[in-house]
Every structure is written in structure tokens, then in C-alpha cells.
Design a protein around this motif. Sequence first.
Motif, mmCIF file in Angstrom:
data_model
loop_
_atom_site.group_PDB
_atom_site.id
_atom_site.type_symbol
_atom_site.label_atom_id
_atom_site.label_comp_id
_atom_site.label_asym_id
_atom_site.label_seq_id
_atom_site.Cartn_x
_atom_site.Cartn_y
_atom_site.Cartn_z
ATOM 1 N N ILE A 30 9.510 24.604 -11.982
ATOM 2 C CA ILE A 30 8.882 24.998 -10.732
ATOM 3 C C ILE A 30 9.598 24.258 -9.613
ATOM 4 O O ILE A 30 9.925 23.065 -9.761
ATOM 5 C CB ILE A 30 7.373 24.682 -10.739
ATOM 6 C CG1 ILE A 30 6.704 25.156 -9.456
ATOM 7 C CG2 ILE A 30 7.113 23.204 -10.976
ATOM 8 C CD1 ILE A 30 5.182 25.059 -9.513
ATOM 9 N N ARG A 88 9.705 22.228 -6.596
ATOM 10 C CA ARG A 88 8.797 21.368 -5.827
ATOM 11 C C ARG A 88 9.479 21.015 -4.514
ATOM 12 O O ARG A 88 10.541 20.400 -4.504
ATOM 13 C CB ARG A 88 8.473 20.105 -6.615
ATOM 14 C CG ARG A 88 7.865 20.371 -8.005
ATOM 15 C CD ARG A 88 7.829 19.098 -8.836
ATOM 16 N NE ARG A 88 9.172 18.542 -8.996
ATOM 17 C CZ ARG A 88 9.434 17.325 -9.462
ATOM 18 N NH1 ARG A 88 8.443 16.529 -9.814
ATOM 19 N NH2 ARG A 88 10.666 16.906 -9.587
ATOM 20 N N SER A 99 -3.793 31.498 1.466
ATOM 21 C CA SER A 99 -4.372 30.618 0.443
ATOM 22 C C SER A 99 -4.628 29.207 0.965
ATOM 23 O O SER A 99 -5.027 28.324 0.203
ATOM 24 C CB SER A 99 -3.437 30.550 -0.770
ATOM 25 O OG SER A 99 -2.184 29.967 -0.403
ATOM 26 N N GLN A 126 -2.315 27.207 2.247
ATOM 27 C CA GLN A 126 -1.135 26.365 2.108
ATOM 28 C C GLN A 126 -0.397 26.241 3.451
ATOM 29 O O GLN A 126 -0.465 27.138 4.288
ATOM 30 C CB GLN A 126 -0.191 26.957 1.067
ATOM 31 C CG GLN A 126 -0.703 26.869 -0.349
ATOM 32 C CD GLN A 126 -0.774 25.428 -0.831
ATOM 33 O OE1 GLN A 126 0.223 24.723 -0.868
ATOM 34 N NE2 GLN A 126 -1.973 24.985 -1.201
ATOM 35 N N ARG A 168 10.237 28.758 0.404
ATOM 36 C CA ARG A 168 9.770 29.944 -0.317
ATOM 37 C C ARG A 168 10.921 30.906 -0.584
ATOM 38 O O ARG A 168 11.033 31.480 -1.676
ATOM 39 C CB ARG A 168 8.683 30.630 0.513
ATOM 40 C CG ARG A 168 7.930 31.728 -0.218
ATOM 41 C CD ARG A 168 6.814 32.305 0.635
ATOM 42 N NE ARG A 168 5.911 31.267 1.101
ATOM 43 C CZ ARG A 168 5.774 30.924 2.379
ATOM 44 N NH1 ARG A 168 6.486 31.519 3.323
ATOM 45 N NH2 ARG A 168 4.941 29.973 2.720
ATOM 46 N N GLU A 204 8.684 29.705 -9.454
ATOM 47 C CA GLU A 204 7.481 29.436 -8.667
ATOM 48 C C GLU A 204 7.744 28.271 -7.714
ATOM 49 O O GLU A 204 8.544 27.369 -8.008
ATOM 50 C CB GLU A 204 6.324 29.100 -9.604
ATOM 51 C CG GLU A 204 4.979 28.927 -8.923
ATOM 52 C CD GLU A 204 3.869 28.580 -9.904
ATOM 53 O OE1 GLU A 204 2.797 28.148 -9.444
ATOM 54 O OE2 GLU A 204 4.093 28.737 -11.129
ATOM 55 N N LEU A 205 7.060 28.281 -6.578
ATOM 56 C CA LEU A 205 7.200 27.215 -5.576
ATOM 57 C C LEU A 205 5.922 26.387 -5.507
ATOM 58 O O LEU A 205 4.818 26.931 -5.517
ATOM 59 C CB LEU A 205 7.487 27.821 -4.200
ATOM 60 C CG LEU A 205 7.522 26.836 -3.021
ATOM 61 C CD1 LEU A 205 8.738 25.925 -3.108
ATOM 62 C CD2 LEU A 205 7.496 27.575 -1.690
ATOM 63 N N LYS A 206 6.087 25.069 -5.427
ATOM 64 C CA LYS A 206 4.963 24.174 -5.157
ATOM 65 C C LYS A 206 5.326 23.313 -3.950
ATOM 66 O O LYS A 206 6.340 22.615 -3.961
ATOM 67 C CB LYS A 206 4.673 23.272 -6.359
ATOM 68 C CG LYS A 206 3.491 22.321 -6.133
ATOM 69 C CD LYS A 206 3.221 21.456 -7.357
ATOM 70 C CE LYS A 206 2.026 20.541 -7.129
ATOM 71 N NZ LYS A 206 1.750 19.692 -8.322
ATOM 72 N N LEU A 207 4.509 23.379 -2.908
ATOM 73 C CA LEU A 207 4.738 22.559 -1.713
ATOM 74 C C LEU A 207 4.076 21.191 -1.904
ATOM 75 O O LEU A 207 2.899 21.111 -2.260
ATOM 76 C CB LEU A 207 4.164 23.249 -0.473
ATOM 77 C CG LEU A 207 4.742 24.615 -0.115
ATOM 78 C CD1 LEU A 207 4.047 25.182 1.126
ATOM 79 C CD2 LEU A 207 6.248 24.526 0.133
ATOM 80 N N ILE A 208 4.844 20.148 -1.650
ATOM 81 C CA ILE A 208 4.337 18.773 -1.713
ATOM 82 C C ILE A 208 4.273 18.260 -0.282
ATOM 83 O O ILE A 208 5.303 18.060 0.371
ATOM 84 C CB ILE A 208 5.251 17.863 -2.555
ATOM 85 C CG1 ILE A 208 5.594 18.515 -3.907
ATOM 86 C CG2 ILE A 208 4.606 16.500 -2.730
ATOM 87 C CD1 ILE A 208 4.423 18.697 -4.822
ATOM 88 N N GLU A 238 9.281 13.148 -7.203
ATOM 89 C CA GLU A 238 8.105 13.868 -6.724
ATOM 90 C C GLU A 238 8.469 15.251 -6.200
ATOM 91 O O GLU A 238 7.610 16.130 -6.142
ATOM 92 C CB GLU A 238 7.399 13.064 -5.625
ATOM 93 C CG GLU A 238 6.779 11.776 -6.113
ATOM 94 C CD GLU A 238 6.041 11.034 -5.014
ATOM 95 O OE1 GLU A 238 5.857 11.610 -3.913
ATOM 96 O OE2 GLU A 238 5.646 9.878 -5.250
ATOM 97 N N TRP A 239 9.707 15.445 -5.771
ATOM 98 C CA TRP A 239 10.146 16.745 -5.259
ATOM 99 C C TRP A 239 11.565 17.050 -5.749
ATOM 100 O O TRP A 239 12.304 16.143 -6.119
ATOM 101 C CB TRP A 239 10.058 16.810 -3.735
ATOM 102 C CG TRP A 239 10.675 15.678 -2.957
ATOM 103 C CD1 TRP A 239 10.018 14.664 -2.326
ATOM 104 C CD2 TRP A 239 12.070 15.454 -2.682
ATOM 105 N NE1 TRP A 239 10.906 13.810 -1.696
ATOM 106 C CE2 TRP A 239 12.176 14.284 -1.900
ATOM 107 C CE3 TRP A 239 13.249 16.118 -3.031
ATOM 108 C CZ2 TRP A 239 13.402 13.772 -1.457
ATOM 109 C CZ3 TRP A 239 14.475 15.611 -2.594
ATOM 110 C CH2 TRP A 239 14.532 14.459 -1.820
#
Length: 244
Positions: free
Chosen positions: A18, A20, A37, A39, A49, A58-62, A78-79
Motif C-alpha cells: 500500500i 503510504r 470520506s 480524508q 492519489r 491502494e493509497l493511505k494518507l499519513i 512510517e511513509w
Amino acid sequence: MKASDNQALLDSLVPHGILRAGINMSNFLLVNQTDASGQPDGVSPAMARAMAEELGVELKLIAYEGPGDVADAATRDEWDIANIALETERAKVIQFSPAYCEIQATYLTPPGSAITSIEQVDQPGHRIAVKARSAYDLWLTRNITQATLMRADSLDASFELFRDEKLDVLAGLRPKLLQQQALMPGSILFDDSFMAVQQCMGCQVDKPLAAEFVQDFVNRAKASGKVAELIKHFDVEGRLSVAP
């Protein structure tokens, strides 16, 4: 790109499957909305994105409170990518892409100030309010030799420090200073800028394949008009500009 090359890239840039993305939440021009959502949204999350979509992951924003926090997390896994302003000190732990957009940084002076140009700011006895660990704070730290830098934890707090302590100068990003100028009638916002804060994407310094892809992605996003399109879409034209 060959399938084998693509897998090598994913292993390097997306090792956890994923993407991050570390996002600096304090930049109100790059993160100025929320999506359906809830975000964070804006030019910065949209760039992340777009990269995730191109990679097919998939993208996860930190989210981080400020750019210093993003940089601090560079060595803590962490990213995978970070959207953060280019700065020499940060380049020790982050491999930066070329800038995709930039924001001018300049000064605000109080009513009746004898300081009328950028060249007059760096003088003995002058006190400059600045947001701690911002890209322009790091620039000022290297370049201001006679005036004193007075740091605050946030953009609003830097204005309050400037106002309440009757400091000589407030340093900041031009769009925010325009808002703060309205809070201090008679204050003067300089037309010139002492630097331009260049917004980039980056990855860890020990990942050459990932760094090459991030650099190429940003160059293509500028050349194709994608960055200009995002600036228009998120209604920050005239405050953000596509980097040269």
C-alpha cells in the motif's frame, strides 16, 4: 516498463503493498479540503492519489501536523512517499523530486515601520516572528545573520507573537500574510519575496529505483498539465504556481 522492472519498483516504493503518503497538514494551500470520506484533500493528497493510481495500488494518507514532523518520520518507516517542501537539511534523509509547485515567502511589517525593503530586515535589534521548522524558517536560519528569529508553533501563533510582542517583522507565506494583514490595519506586506517554498514529493534516500520513479512522475505531471489542473480544481490559482 517490463513486468520484472515494475515488480522491482513496487518492492522498492511500496514494500508493504500500500502506498503510504506522508502529508504536511499545516500547508493550507496544498491541503484545503476533505473528501467524501473525511480524508484530507487538496493538491498534495491528489498528487499522491494520482501516483497510487498509476502504480495500481491502494493509497493511505499519513497526516502530520507540520513539515518537521514529516521529515522526522523519514527514518522510522512510517511513509513511502512524502509531500513536503524542498529544504537542504531535509535532503539528508529524503530524496526529493523536482518541485511541482511553489509558494512565495515574504515579510509583513507593522504600521509605521521604518523597514521598507527586504534588504533592511536583517539588522541588529530587529526581531522576526516565524513558524518554527517551516521551510522558510530553515532558510532564514541559514541566511539571517544579524536580526533575531522568534519562533512560534503555528502560523496563527507566529502572527500573535508578532502582534503581542510588537516584533519588527513577520515572515510567512504570501497567501497567509495577506489574511493576517487584514487583522492589522496599516501593516505593510512586501511586494518582493525573500524565497520561494518549493513543494516536492520524496522517498527514502537509499531507494534509487523509487527515487527515479518519483522524479519522473513529477516531471510528467508538470509537463502534462496535471499540476496546473489540480491547482485550478482546488481553487488555489494565484496563490500556488507550477514550479519552473
